[in-house]
Scaffold this active site. Sequence first.
Site, PDB file in Angstrom:
ATOM      1  N   GLN A   1      20.039  83.255  14.484  1.00 55.93           N
ATOM      2  CA  GLN A   1      18.725  83.889  14.573  1.00 55.93           C
ATOM      3  C   GLN A   1      18.829  85.374  14.880  1.00 55.93           C
ATOM      4  O   GLN A   1      18.018  86.176  14.426  1.00 55.93           O
ATOM      5  CB  GLN A   1      17.876  83.189  15.630  1.00 55.93           C
ATOM      6  CG  GLN A   1      17.547  81.740  15.293  1.00 55.93           C
ATOM      7  CD  GLN A   1      16.948  81.588  13.901  1.00 55.93           C
ATOM      8  OE1 GLN A   1      15.972  82.245  13.556  1.00 55.93           O
ATOM      9  NE2 GLN A   1      17.528  80.721  13.088  1.00 55.93           N
TER      10      GLN A   1
ATOM     11  N   HIS B   1      18.783  88.003  12.044  1.00 63.02           N
ATOM     12  CA  HIS B   1      17.536  88.284  11.320  1.00 63.02           C
ATOM     13  C   HIS B   1      17.037  89.697  11.563  1.00 63.02           C
ATOM     14  O   HIS B   1      16.533  90.358  10.655  1.00 63.02           O
ATOM     15  CB  HIS B   1      16.434  87.316  11.768  1.00 63.02           C
ATOM     16  CG  HIS B   1      16.354  86.063  10.963  1.00 63.02           C
ATOM     17  ND1 HIS B   1      16.043  86.045   9.637  1.00 63.02           N
ATOM     18  CD2 HIS B   1      16.553  84.767  11.311  1.00 63.02           C
ATOM     19  CE1 HIS B   1      16.035  84.799   9.197  1.00 63.02           C
ATOM     20  NE2 HIS B   1      16.338  84.008  10.195  1.00 63.02           N
TER      21      HIS B   1
ATOM     22  N   GLU C   1      10.506  79.564  20.130  1.00 64.52           N
ATOM     23  CA  GLU C   1      10.317  79.137  18.739  1.00 64.52           C
ATOM     24  C   GLU C   1      11.277  77.997  18.403  1.00 64.52           C
ATOM     25  O   GLU C   1      10.891  76.981  17.833  1.00 64.52           O
ATOM     26  CB  GLU C   1      10.562  80.327  17.806  1.00 64.52           C
ATOM     27  CG  GLU C   1      10.425  79.984  16.325  1.00 64.52           C
ATOM     28  CD  GLU C   1      10.810  81.147  15.430  1.00 64.52           C
ATOM     29  OE1 GLU C   1      10.586  81.035  14.207  1.00 64.52           O
ATOM     30  OE2 GLU C   1      11.346  82.160  15.937  1.00 64.52           O
ATOM     31  N   HIS C   2      12.557  78.184  18.727  1.00 61.34           N
ATOM     32  CA  HIS C   2      13.573  77.165  18.491  1.00 61.34           C
ATOM     33  C   HIS C   2      14.225  76.791  19.817  1.00 61.34           C
ATOM     34  O   HIS C   2      14.609  77.688  20.582  1.00 61.34           O
ATOM     35  CB  HIS C   2      14.672  77.672  17.549  1.00 61.34           C
ATOM     36  CG  HIS C   2      14.158  78.303  16.293  1.00 61.34           C
ATOM     37  ND1 HIS C   2      14.225  79.665  16.059  1.00 61.34           N
ATOM     38  CD2 HIS C   2      13.553  77.759  15.214  1.00 61.34           C
ATOM     39  CE1 HIS C   2      13.689  79.932  14.883  1.00 61.34           C
ATOM     40  NE2 HIS C   2      13.270  78.789  14.345  1.00 61.34           N
TER      41      HIS C   2
ATOM     42  N   ASP D   1      16.026  75.539   9.016  1.00 60.89           N
ATOM     43  CA  ASP D   1      15.772  76.801   8.318  1.00 60.89           C
ATOM     44  C   ASP D   1      15.725  76.597   6.810  1.00 60.89           C
ATOM     45  O   ASP D   1      14.978  77.280   6.110  1.00 60.89           O
ATOM     46  CB  ASP D   1      16.885  77.808   8.637  1.00 60.89           C
ATOM     47  CG  ASP D   1      16.576  78.642   9.859  1.00 60.89           C
ATOM     48  OD1 ASP D   1      15.424  78.625  10.319  1.00 60.89           O
ATOM     49  OD2 ASP D   1      17.491  79.318  10.357  1.00 60.89           O
TER      50      ASP D   1
ATOM     51  N   GLU E   1     -30.897  68.225  27.546  1.00 65.13           N
ATOM     52  CA  GLU E   1     -30.577  69.605  27.185  1.00 65.13           C
ATOM     53  C   GLU E   1     -31.827  70.441  26.890  1.00 65.13           C
ATOM     54  O   GLU E   1     -31.730  71.638  26.600  1.00 65.13           O
ATOM     55  CB  GLU E   1     -29.650  69.631  25.972  1.00 65.13           C
ATOM     56  CG  GLU E   1     -28.271  69.040  26.261  1.00 65.13           C
ATOM     57  CD  GLU E   1     -27.321  69.125  25.073  1.00 65.13           C
ATOM     58  OE1 GLU E   1     -26.119  68.959  25.280  1.00 65.13           O
ATOM     59  OE2 GLU E   1     -27.807  69.385  23.945  1.00 65.13           O
TER      60      GLU E   1
ATOM     61  N   HIS F   1     -34.518  68.194  18.598  1.00 61.58           N
ATOM     62  CA  HIS F   1     -33.428  67.268  18.324  1.00 61.58           C
ATOM     63  C   HIS F   1     -33.890  65.824  18.566  1.00 61.58           C
ATOM     64  O   HIS F   1     -33.660  64.933  17.742  1.00 61.58           O
ATOM     65  CB  HIS F   1     -32.231  67.568  19.232  1.00 61.58           C
ATOM     66  CG  HIS F   1     -31.401  68.728  18.799  1.00 61.58           C
ATOM     67  ND1 HIS F   1     -31.890  69.999  18.714  1.00 61.58           N
ATOM     68  CD2 HIS F   1     -30.081  68.802  18.440  1.00 61.58           C
ATOM     69  CE1 HIS F   1     -30.935  70.821  18.322  1.00 61.58           C
ATOM     70  NE2 HIS F   1     -29.820  70.115  18.153  1.00 61.58           N
TER      71      HIS F   1
END
Length: 396
Positions: free
Chosen positions: A221, A224, A289-290, A323, A377, A382
């Site tokens: 990684q 990258h 992330e990983h 990957d 409410e 309604h």
Amino acid sequence: LKIIEIVRSEGDQGLRRIITALDGSPPRSFEVPQSKIDSAVQSLDTKSISAIELAVEQVRAFQSKALPKSWSDSKRNLGERITPLNSVAAYVPAGTAPLVSTVIMTVVPAQVAGVEEIIVVTPTSGNSAPDPAVLTAAKIAGATRVFTIGGAQAIAAMTYGTETVPAVDLICGPGNAWVTAAKKLVYGDVGIDGVYGPTETMVIADDSAKPRFTASDLIAQAEHDPLAMPILVALSEEIVLNTEAEIDRQLKNLPRGDIARSAFTNRGVAVIVNSTAEAIDVANSVAPEHLCLLTADANELIDKVKNAGGLFVGEWSAEIMADYIAGPSHVMPTGGTARFSSALSARDFIRVTPVLTFNETTFLELSQHAELLAKLEGLQGHAAASEYRRNYLVGE
């Protein structure tokens, strides 16, 4: 914001003006002709094509398992209807490497979901075409069109459309800081899959972990991006020292070794803990992330992991497999967002619509309770919408 406004108001002319200012001459046409895509497929060697086809098959099989199905309950007269989005744009960065895997990991989940129009957007210089491997992957994965636009201007074009670039329902895929910022700004006018930062990997290693494997997972990684974040959580200082020595050895032989070394220098972290339980606490706090578990008790730790984009258990579940070819999309949440978000999947390309098919009996069973809740409410209109129907049915 200015770029987005220009594309939105000026269309293709604005796109060309921005590209000229930022990158030089714009392409004659933003869309790659089908003939160029076909030529790219023909130019690629058969082994590479076979690898792409296998990866597509693996991802399709995995994503098909993840896709939810419509359901209905005939007794309660309700259910949910699953429908795909109409159109999607997959942003594929260019940068220093042809990201074939990103094409596969974004296009195939959309294709599995049933999206009819899947557009790949990837930057190029001038009139040059995308890398043949990228075009081949787009074709095999199921993309319907390919456009050579990049940066924030690509996000704007896919959000609002131009004379030649169609607007889509959702934009997915990673990108640089400008792409990420643009996705944030247009969200609401278009759907987005998430906001992604530099990649990150955390490896938890005990004495059973092979330093060569630990180092290679971190490097995979780190290469990258100089801003990638490799994190080692070790159960002893000796593990840290052995891993660092192995990292130095491996980096000497890698073409992108300088990039990876910068990542270790800029953002690399090593943490020493007393137990794997403590290591998992660190992981859940970071929400990487990983998350790679290179420990003797790796399988026992699975259920204790709460926050991770992807979980890689044991020395043979190398993160590189996800990957490229295992099946999950490698587009995963970064920057701690794994606390509340998930890896890209076919689920991101569908809509879930609740469906009510009540008959008189079902309506009468529930109507008075609905009316009471509406009145609590203070929403008399309604309540009346139910009361009129109930009175009609009971003859009042």
